[in-house]
Design a protein around this motif. Structure first.
Motif, PDB file in Angstrom:
ATOM      1  N   GLY A   1       1.074  -0.758   0.165  1.00  0.00           N
ATOM      2  CA  GLY A   1      -0.385  -0.367  -0.308  1.00  0.00           C
ATOM      3  C   GLY A   1       0.533   1.025   0.181  1.00  0.00           C
ATOM      4  N   PHE A   2       0.767   2.360   0.089  1.00  0.00           N
ATOM      5  CA  PHE A   2       0.914   3.703   0.295  1.00  0.00           C
ATOM      6  C   PHE A   2       1.007   4.897   1.848  1.00  0.00           C
ATOM      7  CE2 PHE A   2       1.571   2.663  -3.825  1.00  0.00           C
ATOM      8  CZ  PHE A   2       2.434   2.723  -4.242  1.00  0.00           C
ATOM      9  N   ILE A   3       1.689   4.924   2.504  1.00  0.00           N
ATOM     10  CA  ILE A   3       1.511   5.761   3.315  1.00  0.00           C
ATOM     11  C   ILE A   3       1.671   7.631   3.023  1.00  0.00           C
ATOM     12  CG2 ILE A   3       1.792   4.128   4.616  1.00  0.00           C
ATOM     13  CD1 ILE A   3       4.730   5.047   5.472  1.00  0.00           C
ATOM     14  N   ASN A   4       1.722   8.445   3.857  1.00  0.00           N
ATOM     15  CA  ASN A   4       1.826   9.834   3.493  1.00  0.00           C
ATOM     16  C   ASN A   4       2.337  10.566   4.599  1.00  0.00           C
ATOM     17  OD1 ASN A   4       0.346  10.357   5.090  1.00  0.00           O
ATOM     18  ND2 ASN A   4      -1.387  11.412   4.568  1.00  0.00           N
ATOM     19  N   GLU A   5       3.317  11.029   3.811  1.00  0.00           N
ATOM     20  CA  GLU A   5       4.321  11.650   5.240  1.00  0.00           C
ATOM     21  C   GLU A   5       3.932  11.685   6.562  1.00  0.00           C
ATOM     22  OE1 GLU A   5       5.638  14.813   3.301  1.00  0.00           O
ATOM     23  OE2 GLU A   5       7.422  14.169   1.738  1.00  0.00           O
ATOM     24  N   ASN A   6       2.408  11.833   7.469  1.00  0.00           N
ATOM     25  CA  ASN A   6       2.437  11.751   8.590  1.00  0.00           C
ATOM     26  C   ASN A   6       1.798   9.931   8.848  1.00  0.00           C
ATOM     27  OD1 ASN A   6       1.965  14.716   8.212  1.00  0.00           O
ATOM     28  ND2 ASN A   6       0.163  14.826   7.108  1.00  0.00           N
ATOM     29  N   GLY A   7       2.120   9.230   8.026  1.00  0.00           N
ATOM     30  CA  GLY A   7       2.418   7.575   8.490  1.00  0.00           C
ATOM     31  C   GLY A   7       0.846   7.325   8.298  1.00  0.00           C
ATOM     32  N   GLU A   8      -0.003   7.804   7.649  1.00  0.00           N
ATOM     33  CA  GLU A   8      -1.650   7.385   7.182  1.00  0.00           C
ATOM     34  C   GLU A   8      -1.798   6.677   6.235  1.00  0.00           C
ATOM     35  OE1 GLU A   8      -4.556  11.667   8.526  1.00  0.00           O
ATOM     36  OE2 GLU A   8      -3.254  11.350   6.694  1.00  0.00           O
ATOM     37  N   GLU A   9      -2.704   5.454   6.459  1.00  0.00           N
ATOM     38  CA  GLU A   9      -2.348   4.963   5.322  1.00  0.00           C
ATOM     39  C   GLU A   9      -3.481   5.542   3.898  1.00  0.00           C
ATOM     40  OE1 GLU A   9      -3.012   0.380   5.282  1.00  0.00           O
ATOM     41  OE2 GLU A   9      -1.048   0.546   6.427  1.00  0.00           O
ATOM     42  N   ILE A  10      -2.469   6.064   2.768  1.00  0.00           N
ATOM     43  CA  ILE A  10      -3.860   6.399   2.211  1.00  0.00           C
ATOM     44  C   ILE A  10      -4.148   5.194   1.446  1.00  0.00           C
ATOM     45  CG2 ILE A  10      -4.017   8.290   0.122  1.00  0.00           C
ATOM     46  CD1 ILE A  10      -3.353   9.928   2.822  1.00  0.00           C
ATOM     47  N   ILE A  11      -3.563   4.263   0.407  1.00  0.00           N
ATOM     48  CA  ILE A  11      -3.907   3.438   0.401  1.00  0.00           C
ATOM     49  C   ILE A  11      -3.217   2.012   0.769  1.00  0.00           C
ATOM     50  CG2 ILE A  11      -3.168   2.272  -1.289  1.00  0.00           C
ATOM     51  CD1 ILE A  11      -2.531   4.708  -3.295  1.00  0.00           C
TER      52      ILE A  11
END
Length: 467
Positions: free
Chosen positions: A256-266
């Motif tokens: 999956g993918f995370i953003n720089e805030n550590g949220e799993e966007i995908i």
């Protein structure tokens, strides 16, 4: 003023900009039943549904003895929400219960008594460690402290139970640590906006950067604000005791993918990420390649062509809203969903689609078998985003009122019907021989044991309905 509403009595409210509702997927009483069941099983080595060891005793002929067990739960609840959560609590199981367990039609239930050398003609006492039960529920079940850390705009907290007061240990702890105020439930009930909660998308998983290596086995460099990650089998959320935060039983080694805030966007549900660009991600599940945008929303199949003709259409109404299920012929038939005006809601990418509700869909990805086991089932939301994969089942999934029957073992083993929610969590663990769909909060089930066992009705907590 933003409020954290903590549901412990199966009476949730709608999440809004002003309210964040947190529920324990049932009631705290069910957690008590589960804890009792674990203690009863003890070291017997028998694997039976834990909470059902208690709730299954709730039959008309056992009403008085069952009430004795439940009354003790009320006493324990007063301690859990008191000023001191230390010490032990003894639960007395009446001899009627022990006789029911020792003479049960299910041989596994009888084996629990035999292997533990229980005297099933006498009352039996079970000891619960109060602090351990409290911590498992607060930290492991509701994750209240984590939620308050992640939502620093919350100013007040309310529990939907009058037992929780300003003097409660939990209130003192979170109010001092997070500088929030406590709102008594009787004041909250005067709010006119309280409504039942409708199915909603799960909030994004979010982890601090110092925990990423505990959570992901691979983390790529950030490009355009996103980093590809590969999920470990489980997640550890630090702290002195490294408590298990979230199991990933159906997302092991998925991408999956995370953003720089550590949220799993995908979310980590993809078998492989084959290519990324500024606004496109090509990802594979079960040998099917999808085109995603950088929000994780499915745009199309990588080999799709928009000029393919629609070969099938079916109007469907869900919760008063009109939809159209349609199909195009690709390598084999694929299905999608449009709204009443013809606007695309779900792209034509899936072997099979069923409505969970007007906001969520059950989709099959890859080869769709004619019979179980079914291991290619996912939950998709209206934003075209795959939220999670469902566990393997030998019974086809069919969600009614937010729940679906699941049969996790081979049909020859019997006695293995339970109910899951759209997150794949088992929320009613009954181990029934047969189980039907919910209608108006009631489902028809049949006990384990011989084929002569009668059917009876249960509610959404798994308890029998006495008429």
């Amino acid at each position: 003023m933003k409020t954290l509403y903590i549901d412990i009595n199966n009476n949730p409210v709608q999440n809004t900009d002003e309210i964040l509702c947190v529920s324990d997927n049932g009631t705290l009483q069910n957690a008590f039943f589960y804890e009792l069941g674990c203690s009863i099983i003890s070291k017997s080595g028998i694997n039976v549904p834990k909470a059902q060891l208690i709730s299954g005793f709730n039959l008309p002929e056992n009403a008085d003895a069952y009430a004795k067990i439940v009354s003790q739960w009320e006493n324990l609840k007063n301690i859990l929400f008191g000023s001191d959560v230390e010490g032990e609590f003894n639960v007395h199981l009446p001899k009627e219960y022990m006789s029911w367990l020792g003479n049960h039609s299910n041989q596994d239930y009888r084996a629990v008594c035999r292997n533990n050398n229980y005297d099933c003609t006498q009352e039996h006492s079970i000891t619960i460690d109060i602090a351990e039960f409290y911590n498992d529920w607060v930290d492991g079940g509701l994750k209240i402290e984590r939620i308050l850390r992640d939502n620093n705009d919350i100013e007040q907290v309310v529990f939907n139970d009058h037992t929780v007061t300003k003097q409660s240990h939990i209130i003192k702890s979170i109010c001092e640590q997070f500088n929030v105020s406590f709102l008594p439930y009787e004041m909250w009930k005067e709010r006119p906006a309280v409504v039942e909660q409708s199915p909603m998308e799960e909030p994004l998983l979010k982890y601090p950067s110092d925990q990423w290596n505990n959570i992901y086995s691979e983390i790529s460099h950030f490009e355009d604000g996103l980093a590809k990650v590969k999920a470990k089998e489980y997640v550890i959320f630090g702290g002195s005791n490294n408590k298990l935060l979230k199991e990933r039983p159906y997302g092991v080694n998925k991408y999956g993918f995370i953003n720089e805030n550590g949220e799993e966007i995908i979310p980590c549900v993809f078998d492989e990420i084959v290519e990324t660009s500024v606004d496109r991600i090509y990802a594979i599940i079960n040998n099917v390649e999808f085109v995603l945008n950088n929000k994780g929303e499915i745009m199309a199949l990588s080999n799709d062509s928009n000029d393919r003709k629609i070969i099938y259409e079916e109007p469907i109404t869900i919760n008063g809203e009109n939809f159209c299920l349609f199909s195009k012929r690709l390598r084999n038939n694929k299905y999608g969903i449009k709204d009443k005006d013809g606007h695309l809601i779900v792209p034509c990418c899936f072997e099979h689609i069923e409505f969970v509700d007007s906001e969520h869909f059950l989709v099959y990805i890859g080869d769709c078998p004619n019979e179980g086991p079914y291991n290619c089932c996912y939950i998709l939301n209206r934003n075209r985003k795959i939220l999670n994969r469902l566990p393997i089942s030998y019974e086809p999934f069919h969600f009614c009122e937010g729940l679906s029957v699941i049969q996790q073992n081979h049909p020859s083993e019997r006695n293995n019907y339970n109910y899951i929610d759209i997150k794949g969590n088992i929320v009613i663990e009954g181990g029934w021989r047969q189980a039907g769909h919910f209608n108006n909060g009631i489902a028809l089930v049949r006990k384990h044991g011989s084929s002569k066992q009668p059917y009876y009705e249960i509610d959404k907590t798994g308890n029998p309905i006495n008429r």
